[in-house]
Scaffold this motif. Structure first.
Motif, PDB file in Angstrom:
ATOM      1  N   LYS A   1     -17.800   1.907  -7.914  1.00 17.09           N
ATOM      2  CA  LYS A   1     -17.029   0.916  -8.857  1.00 17.09           C
ATOM      3  C   LYS A   1     -15.754   1.648  -9.213  1.00 17.09           C
ATOM      4  N   ILE A   2     -14.777   0.873  -9.274  1.00 16.52           N
ATOM      5  CA  ILE A   2     -13.204   1.196  -9.612  1.00 16.52           C
ATOM      6  C   ILE A   2     -13.241   1.641 -11.084  1.00 16.52           C
ATOM      7  N   THR A   3     -13.027   2.630 -11.419  1.00 18.58           N
ATOM      8  CA  THR A   3     -12.824   3.167 -12.725  1.00 18.58           C
ATOM      9  C   THR A   3     -11.459   2.996 -13.388  1.00 18.58           C
ATOM     10  N   ASP A   4     -11.384   2.898 -14.696  1.00 19.37           N
ATOM     11  CA  ASP A   4     -10.017   2.760 -15.384  1.00 19.37           C
ATOM     12  C   ASP A   4      -9.148   3.875 -15.141  1.00 19.37           C
ATOM     13  N   ALA A   5      -9.590   5.109 -14.958  1.00 18.15           N
ATOM     14  CA  ALA A   5      -8.982   6.342 -14.857  1.00 18.15           C
ATOM     15  C   ALA A   5      -8.186   6.087 -13.602  1.00 18.15           C
ATOM     16  N   VAL A   6      -8.888   5.885 -12.479  1.00 15.05           N
ATOM     17  CA  VAL A   6      -7.891   5.744 -11.183  1.00 15.05           C
ATOM     18  C   VAL A   6      -7.339   4.734 -11.076  1.00 15.05           C
ATOM     19  N   LYS A   7      -7.481   3.563 -11.747  1.00 10.33           N
ATOM     20  CA  LYS A   7      -6.637   2.417 -11.871  1.00 10.33           C
ATOM     21  C   LYS A   7      -5.366   2.779 -12.690  1.00 10.33           C
ATOM     22  N   GLY A   8      -5.470   3.748 -13.503  1.00  8.86           N
ATOM     23  CA  GLY A   8      -4.123   4.194 -14.387  1.00  8.86           C
ATOM     24  C   GLY A   8      -3.183   4.717 -13.256  1.00  8.86           C
ATOM     25  N   VAL A   9      -3.591   5.617 -12.235  1.00  5.61           N
ATOM     26  CA  VAL A   9      -2.691   5.927 -11.394  1.00  5.61           C
ATOM     27  C   VAL A   9      -2.197   4.905 -10.400  1.00  5.61           C
ATOM     28  N   TYR A  10      -3.114   4.136 -10.029  1.00  7.26           N
ATOM     29  CA  TYR A  10      -2.744   3.087  -8.952  1.00  7.26           C
ATOM     30  C   TYR A  10      -1.765   1.833  -9.569  1.00  7.26           C
ATOM     31  N   ASN A  11      -2.163   1.630 -10.972  1.00  6.18           N
ATOM     32  CA  ASN A  11      -1.110   0.617 -11.623  1.00  6.18           C
ATOM     33  C   ASN A  11       0.092   1.114 -11.886  1.00  6.18           C
ATOM     34  N   THR A  12       0.445   2.467 -12.190  1.00  9.12           N
ATOM     35  CA  THR A  12       1.504   2.817 -12.476  1.00  9.12           C
ATOM     36  C   THR A  12       2.441   3.071 -11.338  1.00  9.12           C
TER      37      THR A  12
ATOM     38  N   THR B   1      -1.258   9.218 -17.549  1.00  8.84           N
ATOM     39  CA  THR B   1      -1.487   7.479 -17.410  1.00  8.84           C
ATOM     40  C   THR B   1      -2.897   7.452 -16.456  1.00  8.84           C
ATOM     41  N   GLY B   2      -3.271   8.277 -15.713  1.00  6.34           N
ATOM     42  CA  GLY B   2      -4.419   8.015 -14.866  1.00  6.34           C
ATOM     43  C   GLY B   2      -4.867   9.442 -14.352  1.00  6.34           C
ATOM     44  N   LEU B   3      -6.230   9.430 -13.931  1.00  8.97           N
ATOM     45  CA  LEU B   3      -6.757  10.426 -13.502  1.00  8.97           C
ATOM     46  C   LEU B   3      -7.606  10.156 -12.077  1.00  8.97           C
ATOM     47  N   ILE B   4      -7.463  10.658 -10.932  1.00  7.52           N
ATOM     48  CA  ILE B   4      -8.209  10.653  -9.944  1.00  7.52           C
ATOM     49  C   ILE B   4      -9.243  11.822  -9.700  1.00  7.52           C
ATOM     50  N   PRO B   5     -10.505  11.535  -9.952  1.00  5.06           N
ATOM     51  CA  PRO B   5     -11.441  12.897 -10.379  1.00  5.06           C
ATOM     52  C   PRO B   5     -12.214  12.915  -8.960  1.00  5.06           C
ATOM     53  N   ALA B   6     -11.826  13.941  -8.253  1.00  2.00           N
ATOM     54  CA  ALA B   6     -12.600  14.504  -7.138  1.00  2.00           C
ATOM     55  C   ALA B   6     -12.987  13.433  -5.886  1.00  2.00           C
ATOM     56  N   MET B   7     -13.811  13.821  -4.969  1.00  2.00           N
ATOM     57  CA  MET B   7     -13.888  12.605  -4.043  1.00  2.00           C
ATOM     58  C   MET B   7     -14.036  11.235  -4.214  1.00  2.00           C
ATOM     59  N   LYS B   8     -15.161  11.450  -5.361  1.00  2.00           N
ATOM     60  CA  LYS B   8     -15.321   9.804  -5.933  1.00  2.00           C
ATOM     61  C   LYS B   8     -14.181   9.087  -6.389  1.00  2.00           C
TER      62      LYS B   8
ATOM     63  N   SER C   1     -12.053   8.028  -3.281  1.00  2.00           N
ATOM     64  CA  SER C   1     -12.938   6.789  -2.546  1.00  2.00           C
ATOM     65  C   SER C   1     -12.384   5.821  -3.015  1.00  2.00           C
ATOM     66  N   GLU C   2     -12.450   5.635  -4.638  1.00  2.00           N
ATOM     67  CA  GLU C   2     -11.948   4.360  -5.232  1.00  2.00           C
ATOM     68  C   GLU C   2     -10.650   4.182  -4.840  1.00  2.00           C
ATOM     69  N   TYR C   3      -9.720   5.151  -4.795  1.00  2.00           N
ATOM     70  CA  TYR C   3      -8.314   4.966  -4.736  1.00  2.00           C
ATOM     71  C   TYR C   3      -8.028   4.264  -3.331  1.00  2.00           C
ATOM     72  N   GLU C   4      -8.770   4.759  -2.469  1.00  2.00           N
ATOM     73  CA  GLU C   4      -8.761   4.367  -0.833  1.00  2.00           C
ATOM     74  C   GLU C   4      -9.081   2.797  -0.802  1.00  2.00           C
ATOM     75  N   ILE C   5     -10.350   2.755  -1.902  1.00  2.00           N
ATOM     76  CA  ILE C   5     -10.558   1.122  -1.807  1.00  2.00           C
ATOM     77  C   ILE C   5      -9.483   0.171  -2.366  1.00  2.00           C
ATOM     78  N   LEU C   6      -8.873   0.841  -3.420  1.00  2.00           N
ATOM     79  CA  LEU C   6      -7.817   0.021  -4.020  1.00  2.00           C
ATOM     80  C   LEU C   6      -6.496  -0.372  -3.037  1.00  2.00           C
ATOM     81  N   ILE C   7      -6.256   0.903  -2.063  1.00  2.00           N
ATOM     82  CA  ILE C   7      -5.142   0.498  -1.360  1.00  2.00           C
ATOM     83  C   ILE C   7      -5.747  -0.136  -0.040  1.00  2.00           C
ATOM     84  N   LYS C   8      -6.890  -0.302  -0.095  1.00  2.00           N
ATOM     85  CA  LYS C   8      -7.538  -1.143   1.143  1.00  2.00           C
ATOM     86  C   LYS C   8      -7.290  -0.186   2.343  1.00  2.00           C
ATOM     87  N   ALA C   9      -7.524   1.120   2.402  1.00  2.00           N
ATOM     88  CA  ALA C   9      -7.631   2.043   3.430  1.00  2.00           C
ATOM     89  C   ALA C   9      -8.503   3.036   3.684  1.00  2.00           C
ATOM     90  N   PRO C  10      -9.860   2.762   3.511  1.00  2.00           N
ATOM     91  CA  PRO C  10     -10.888   3.475   3.385  1.00  2.00           C
ATOM     92  C   PRO C  10     -11.048   4.531   4.507  1.00  2.00           C
TER      93      PRO C  10
END
Lengths: 267, 277
Positions: free
Chosen positions: B38-49, B222-229, B232-241
């Motif tokens: 599930k895409i979390t707000d923390a990861v979305k924070g980096v992506y959206n910025t 503004t955002g935090l990408i925690p570890a491999m999980k 993986s959320e970020y890879e899903i967000l940019i559509k590049a698994p």
């Protein structure tokens, strides 16, 4: 694929297997990898420090300054030495001397010199760290803890929608958690009947934190293990001359020979 | 029955190691594509910025980790850089770790090549600088006093077009730190973002996730990408698994195994203590 990539793959696979072999039992292969790791890490950091710090930050500016000054005083020097880059500066000598002074601790007779270096480091470090730490990890965190409990909707009324109430609950829980956890570490007064119960709630909050920290640590360790196994999987192909299966076989042969021998020799 | 439980409690730990190896290796050979990311707000924070930045904005990425943390931080760094280059942002890389230059250079060069970016114009690599917090403090006032030359060509920074308009940390549209320890995210917040007031995002190892999360709530990050999980959320967000998404199967199975073993051990202990005595 170039030779260095293949060689790197073989070394990576070999050392990974050597380190993992400890899971079965302590053995010479593990010892080799362990000693190599320490040696290479120190050597690598040493070379990085020499080429990224000492040469560009100290040697070059100081030598440039010295050669430029010498050329001005003794013109024939410039015929033999041409300083690379700008005119340089002698200022880097000051931090370099402070740094070198720390090494005098090796020699007891002149170890007092190191105190000047330490005094500078402690003074500079504390001066820089204290205000930054207080502002970032203390004041900002207190500000974060004291969140408005209720959100106001348009018109000034309290917002009673689901998400707003959830935010209010989180804010209250966070504030409560901070207070009871701090109370657990309050040792100035003897804890009575009521305060003991409060500290117990503080312990529960701490346990939740430790549980979360342990859970994420397990996840991290699995990620690291996955990383190693993924590399082993990658290097199994013909492009890397089947590094993984060949080295696994060699390690297994070594194990049979080594532990078979030690079983025979043990009384 | 009692013997069976006794044997279970005295199980050779090497059998457990083999089980762990199996659950990690199996999904590498046969990806299971387990659901539940599930895409979390923390990861979305980096992506959206990053998404909100206009084209040609310059971002700074600090790769403060070494090979020991590579499986966790490498995939997220690659994903973020791919996102940045895809958005035509200009990227400047650096590291505060003596053991970090190799990985930092590899990530920035590889992703830049994928998007055919030109060195000096679209991206730049400062390299390593010793000093941790002193480096960040110095960069806050004048970057050229800390990094006078780039790490790849050894040319003065002012000769590169990407450095136009960049004098201090405040001139970067966004700063991201991939940190595995000290100096790392804490250092960038205390001596950088809080002091000089620039936007900071971060990526951390799983071990550091719990202590780093409070900075999100206080909006120091503004955002935090925690570890491999998170990766993986970020890879899903940019559509590049990629690697992180593939690794989540192994991590998921690993967690199931640990949970199963913890429950099994407790059940066995309870049964042995209360039912078999």
């Amino acid at each position: 694929m170039d030779f260095t990539a293949i060689l790197g793959a073989w070394i990576a696979v070999g050392l990974t297997l050597f380190i993992l072999s400890f899971l079965y039992r302590d053995n010479p292969l593990f010892k080799i990898a362990e000693n190599l790791y320490i040696g290479i890490a120190i050597g690598y950091i040493f070379s990085i420090t020499i080429y990224n710090v000492w040469i560009p930050k100290i040697y070059q500016p100081v030598s440039n300054r010295v050669f430029t000054s010498l050329s001005n005083w003794v013109p024939w020097v410039s015929k033999f030495v041409t300083p690379a880059g700008d005119a340089g500066s002698l200022t880097p000598l000051f931090p370099a001397i402070i740094g070198i002074s720390l090494l005098t601790r090796i020699f007891p007779k002149i170890s007092w010199i190191s105190r000047y270096g330490f005094a500078f480091i402690v003074g500079y470090g504390a001066g820089l760290a204290i205000p930054a730490t207080v502002a970032t990890m203390f004041i900002a965190q207190i500000e974060g803890t004291i969140q408005p409990v209720f959100k106001l909707a348009s018109g000034g009324a309290i917002d009673l929608s689901g998400p707003a109430l959830w935010t209010s609950f989180s804010a209250i829980l966070l504030c409560l958690g901070v207070i009871v956890t701090l109370f657990y570490f309050f040792f100035s007064l003897e804890h009575g009947k009521i305060s003991k119960k409060v500290t117990k709630i503080g312990i529960y909050f701490l346990m939740v934190y430790f549980g979360a920290a342990f859970g994420t640590t397990v996840m991290g360790r699995f990620a690291l293990l996955y990383g190693r196994f993924f590399d082993l999987y990658t290097y199994r192909t013909s492009g890397y001359y089947h590094a993984t299966p060949i080295l696994i076989l060699l390690v297994l042969i070594f194990f049979f020979v080594y532990f078979g021998k030690s079983r025979k020799t043990s009384p | 029955m009692k013997n069976f439980f006794d044997k279970l409690l005295k199980l050779d730990r090497r059998i457990l190691f083999l089980l762990v190896v199996f659950v990690i290796v199996f999904p590498i050979f046969k990806p299971l594509k387990l659901p539940g990311i599930k895409i979390t707000d923390a990861v979305k924070g980096v992506y959206n910025t990053i998404e909100s930045l206009p084209e040609n904005s310059v971002i700074l990425v600090s790769f403060d980790f070494d090979p020991a943390s590579k499986p966790e931080l490498y995939p997220m760094a690659v994903a973020v850089l791919r996102h940045a280059f895809k958005k035509n942002l200009k990227v400047i890389g650096m590291t505060l770790w003596a053991t970090g230059p190799g990985i930092a250079d590899e990530i920035i060069t590889m992703t830049a090549r994928e998007y055919k970016k030109e060195y000096g114009k679209d991206y730049l690599y400062f390299g390593y600088q010793v000093g941790g917090y002193a480096v960040i403090t110095g960069m806050g006032t004048d970057i050229y006093k800390i990094f006078s030359k780039d790490a790849k060509k050894g040319s003065p920074l002012e000769t590169f077009p990407v450095m136009q308009g960049i004098k201090s940390l405040k001139n970067f549209a966004y700063v991201i730190d991939f940190g595995a320890g000290d100096p790392g995210i804490d250092t960038w917040i205390a001596y950088g973002a809080d002091k000089f007031g620039f936007k900071l995002g971060a990526g951390c190892t799983a071990v550091n996730e719990a202590p780093t999360r409070p900075y999100l709530q206080t909006k120091q990050l503004t955002g935090l990408i925690p570890a491999m999980k998170g990766a993986s959320e970020y890879e899903i967000l940019i559509k590049a698994p990629d690697k992180a998404s593939a690794g989540m199967d192994a991590i998921g199975l690993g967690h199931f195994l640990i949970l199963f073993l913890v429950i099994l051990a407790n059940v066995v202990l309870i049964v042995q203590k209360y039912l078999l005595t």
